[in-house]
Structure formats: C-alpha cells, structure tokens
Design an enzyme around this catalytic site. Structure first.
Site, mmCIF file in Angstrom:
data_model
loop_
_atom_site.group_PDB
_atom_site.id
_atom_site.type_symbol
_atom_site.label_atom_id
_atom_site.label_comp_id
_atom_site.label_asym_id
_atom_site.label_seq_id
_atom_site.Cartn_x
_atom_site.Cartn_y
_atom_site.Cartn_z
ATOM 1 N N HIS A 264 28.314 3.068 -26.840
ATOM 2 C CA HIS A 264 27.472 2.905 -28.168
ATOM 3 C C HIS A 264 27.145 3.976 -29.116
ATOM 4 C CE1 HIS A 264 27.022 -1.058 -26.118
ATOM 5 N NE2 HIS A 264 26.306 -1.758 -26.977
ATOM 6 N N LYS B 238 14.947 -5.912 -26.649
ATOM 7 C CA LYS B 238 15.044 -5.128 -27.560
ATOM 8 C C LYS B 238 15.030 -5.802 -28.861
ATOM 9 C CE LYS B 238 17.401 -1.060 -25.755
ATOM 10 N NZ LYS B 238 18.851 -0.106 -25.764
ATOM 11 N N GLU C 41 13.766 1.693 -21.416
ATOM 12 C CA GLU C 41 14.678 2.594 -21.640
ATOM 13 C C GLU C 41 14.211 4.254 -21.403
ATOM 14 O OE1 GLU C 41 18.528 1.735 -24.081
ATOM 15 O OE2 GLU C 41 17.536 2.991 -25.434
ATOM 16 N N HIS D 80 30.176 -5.299 -34.103
ATOM 17 C CA HIS D 80 29.530 -4.472 -33.085
ATOM 18 C C HIS D 80 30.575 -4.290 -31.975
ATOM 19 C CE1 HIS D 80 26.546 -2.602 -30.571
ATOM 20 N NE2 HIS D 80 26.661 -3.934 -29.778
ATOM 21 N N GLU E 191 31.344 -6.059 -24.303
ATOM 22 C CA GLU E 191 30.206 -5.834 -23.703
ATOM 23 C C GLU E 191 30.284 -6.362 -22.356
ATOM 24 O OE1 GLU E 191 27.616 -4.232 -24.760
ATOM 25 O OE2 GLU E 191 27.451 -4.276 -26.917
ATOM 26 N N ARG F 106 0.064 -9.437 -35.051
ATOM 27 C CA ARG F 106 0.087 -8.294 -33.824
ATOM 28 C C ARG F 106 0.903 -9.156 -32.539
ATOM 29 N NH1 ARG F 106 -4.722 -7.113 -36.203
ATOM 30 N NH2 ARG F 106 -4.813 -5.201 -36.980
ATOM 31 N N ASN G 194 24.206 1.822 -22.647
ATOM 32 C CA ASN G 194 24.639 2.215 -23.882
ATOM 33 C C ASN G 194 26.279 2.713 -23.773
ATOM 34 O OD1 ASN G 194 22.594 1.326 -25.676
ATOM 35 N ND2 ASN G 194 21.424 2.763 -24.575
ATOM 36 N N ARG H 142 18.088 2.313 -18.076
ATOM 37 C CA ARG H 142 18.488 1.553 -19.084
ATOM 38 C C ARG H 142 19.498 2.136 -20.079
ATOM 39 N NH1 ARG H 142 14.997 -3.374 -22.139
ATOM 40 N NH2 ARG H 142 16.815 -3.978 -23.550
ATOM 41 N N LYS I 202 22.455 -7.060 -16.173
ATOM 42 C CA LYS I 202 21.259 -6.411 -17.138
ATOM 43 C C LYS I 202 19.890 -6.755 -16.618
ATOM 44 C CE LYS I 202 20.274 -5.902 -21.874
ATOM 45 N NZ LYS I 202 20.664 -6.266 -23.314
ATOM 46 N N HIS J 261 28.240 3.082 -32.635
ATOM 47 C CA HIS J 261 27.207 2.885 -33.682
ATOM 48 C C HIS J 261 27.484 3.680 -34.837
ATOM 49 C CE1 HIS J 261 23.778 1.177 -31.171
ATOM 50 N NE2 HIS J 261 24.762 0.383 -31.305
#
Length: 360
Positions: A247, A142, A236, A264, A184, A120, A244, A240, A226, A251
C-alpha cells in the site's frame, strides 16, 4: 450463512456472508421498525441495486432517506462529506439515525467517516458491493477521505454496527473491479497464510469464473484473517500495519494519478511487486517465492509493472507522507516468505529507488 463476530473491548459486531442476504429476516438487526436510516450509494450502483435494498429496508419497517453521490475515488473528499451532512441536517436526522453504506470502498469510507463525526457519532451499517470492500475495506472501522496530496489522510476509526456481505452483488461487478479486488485477497495470503496462497494458486480459475462456493470460502477466509488482526490491534499501533503490504508504494501511484487512472487494487498489485523486489535486495525473500507471487498476480490479470508516466523520484514525494512513517523514516511492510511479512522502518531511500527501478 457464515457469521463472523468481531470482538472488541467496547463493542462487538457481526459480519454476515452468504447469498441473498437481503431476504433474511432480522439481517439489519439491531435496527427495528420506525427507525430512521439514510441509505448512501453511488450513481453506478443506484440503478442496479438501490431499489432492492430500499425494498428490504421498507419491508423491515424503517423510514428511509437516500443520497446518491458520483462514482469514483476522486469523489471521496470533503465536498461529498458536506453533501451528506447537509442532507442529514436538511431532513432533520438526529443521533439515533443509522447510515447505510451501499457500495465499494469509497462509499464505505465516506459514509463511515460522516457517521463518526455527525452529532459526535451515529451508527452505520456496511453493505459492501465490490470484492475489494467485501474482503477488506468494509471490515475494521477505518474511515476517511482523500486529500490532493495523499490518500486517506483525513479519517477516523469508527466501527460499523454490522457488515452484510451479499455475494450476489459480485454478479454485476465489472470484471476490472473484480480483478482489482483480488489484489487484496493475494495480499492476505502473502502476509498471513501460506496454505491460503497455495489454495489460491489451485483455485484461481474458479474464482475468476465466479464459482460461488469457491468465492464463499475465499471471502470468508479473508474476513477471518482480517478479524484476527482487528481484535488485536484496532487502532493500527502495531500488527494492523501488516495489512498494508503493497500500500505504501500503491498509494503513491494512486496519488500521482489523482485517483483517476488506476484502481486501488491495481495500484496495490504493483506496490506488492515493488515490495517483493525490496525484499530481494535486502536478502529477505528468495527468487522462487517472488516468481510464484508475480505469476499469480499476472494469472489474475493484475498489473505488475509501473506505468511509464510516473518517475521513480515521484514515488518518494508521496511516500514520505504515508501515515505509517515514523520521524521522517519511510515505513515499509515487506514479505520475508509467503505467509509472513514484517515492518521495516530503516530501509534506505537508495534501496527503495533500486526496487522501484526493477519494476519498470
């Protein structure tokens, strides 16, 4: 040493940026002597940096186990998750163990995800070794793994205990990986900071030549940008999403090729260009800014054209599964000028298809 503090409501953690950071006393704080850690890295980094990091941890007085997984985005999956958890259980690691991610975005995302679910939740430290992970992936909490139908579809928000950005790692980074990470960097400038974009135009040759003082500023500026977003919107829910840019399209390229043909950052670079053309069609962005951005990407050596193997209709198949989508509407982050982007929820599929066609 540059030190940036990420202040969140329930916790704060430092980002350290400099050279030879592993030689600094207490760099692994709050770990202490006799703490147990599991170092996670990959088959490419292991022969280059693993023993140096292990030596620092042992000198620090910690009890260290290690796990080496295969290199590559396609290994950011549940098979690797189970492998790491099994190693933790077999070696009787408890909730006081700290995971240490030594690698790029794949290692960081995977290790952070396991840290968030093992017993946990346990602590983990990011030691990013690629430019892309140093400026982006290692910061902000993330974590996750990929699914064959989409990138990063299984994950959690789980902040690291600290982020240790040792710029010396970039000296052994393959050139294509370094160039990939610069997508990036450009993304931050397009989205948030016109002056930084101008600085990149002027200093890109020094960055490509690995001028360390230039890189120190570059990485620090990205981390600052950031951090500002993370402390406002950790989960997000609003701003936030602006991180992206490129992206959603990018993606789709990664997923189409099953994370094997394009890095990427290369996919994001193409995604940024498609986003530029989307903005042009919508009348949001002028052609001068579009040409400046594409010129910078091409000067870096990043791709700006969609590979012929992927059809325009293939994009929609993957884009409709994007996590930012809302009630079946594809959500896009689009630039309105250099230094500013906005969220758009109602761009028609015809416009998206037209923008994609412009990028072949």
């Amino acid at each position: 040493m540059r030190k940036i503090i990420v202040n969140l409501n329930y916790a704060s953690y430092p980002i350290y940026i400099d050279f030879n950071l592993l030689n600094i006393k207490d760099i692994f704080y709050p770990l202490k002597k006799n703490d147990r850690v599991m170092l996670v890295t990959d088959t490419v980094l292991s022969p280059i940096w693993k023993n140096i990091v292990l030596g620092s941890l042992v000198d620090y007085g910690m009890i260290v186990d290690e796990l080496i997984i295969p290199d590559g985005e396609k290994y950011k999956n549940f098979v690797s998750v189970e492998l790491l958890i099994s190693n933790l259980l077999n070696k009787c690691h408890d909730r006081h163990t700290t995971l240490i991610a030594l690698g790029g975005g794949v290692i960081g995302d995977l290790t952070g995800f396991v840290a968030s679910i093992y017993q946990r939740g346990i602590r983990f430290i990011q030691i990013p070794t690629t430019l892309l992970s140093q400026v982006d992936a290692a910061i902000g909490g993330k974590t996750g793994v990929n699914h064959v139908l989409g990138k990063n579809m299984i994950g959690s928000f789980w902040q690291p205990t600290s982020v240790i950005i040792n710029l010396n790692f970039l000296n052994t980074l393959p050139k294509n990986q370094f160039i990939s990470g610069l997508s990036e960097v450009v993304k931050y400038a397009i989205a948030f900071d016109y002056d930084f974009f101008v600085w990149l135009e002027k200093n890109i040759n020094d960055i490509l030549s690995l001028n360390m003082n230039t890189l120190l500023y570059c990485v620090t500026r990205c981390c600052e940008l950031k951090k500002k977003i993370i402390v406002i919107d950790e989960r997000e829910n609003n701003c936030r999403m602006l991180l992206n840019l490129g992206h959603t399209y990018g993606h789709a390229i990664e997923s189409y090729f099953e994370y094997s043909s394009f890095l990427h950052g290369e996919s994001v670079s193409i995604g940024i260009v498609i986003a530029l053309y989307t903005s042009e069609i919508l009348g949001l962005l002028n052609i001068v800014d579009i040409k400046r951005i594409i010129n910078l990407l091409e000067k870096i050596g990043l791709p700006t054209i969609i590979p012929k193997e992927i059809s325009s209709r293939s994009f929609l198949k993957y884009m409709i599964r994007d996590k930012k989508n809302y009630f079946g509407q594809i959500t896009l982050i689009l630039p309105t000028s250099i230094g500013e982007v906005k969220v758009f929820n109602n761009v028609s599929k015809n416009i998206i298809m037209d923008a994609i066609q412009m990028c072949y």
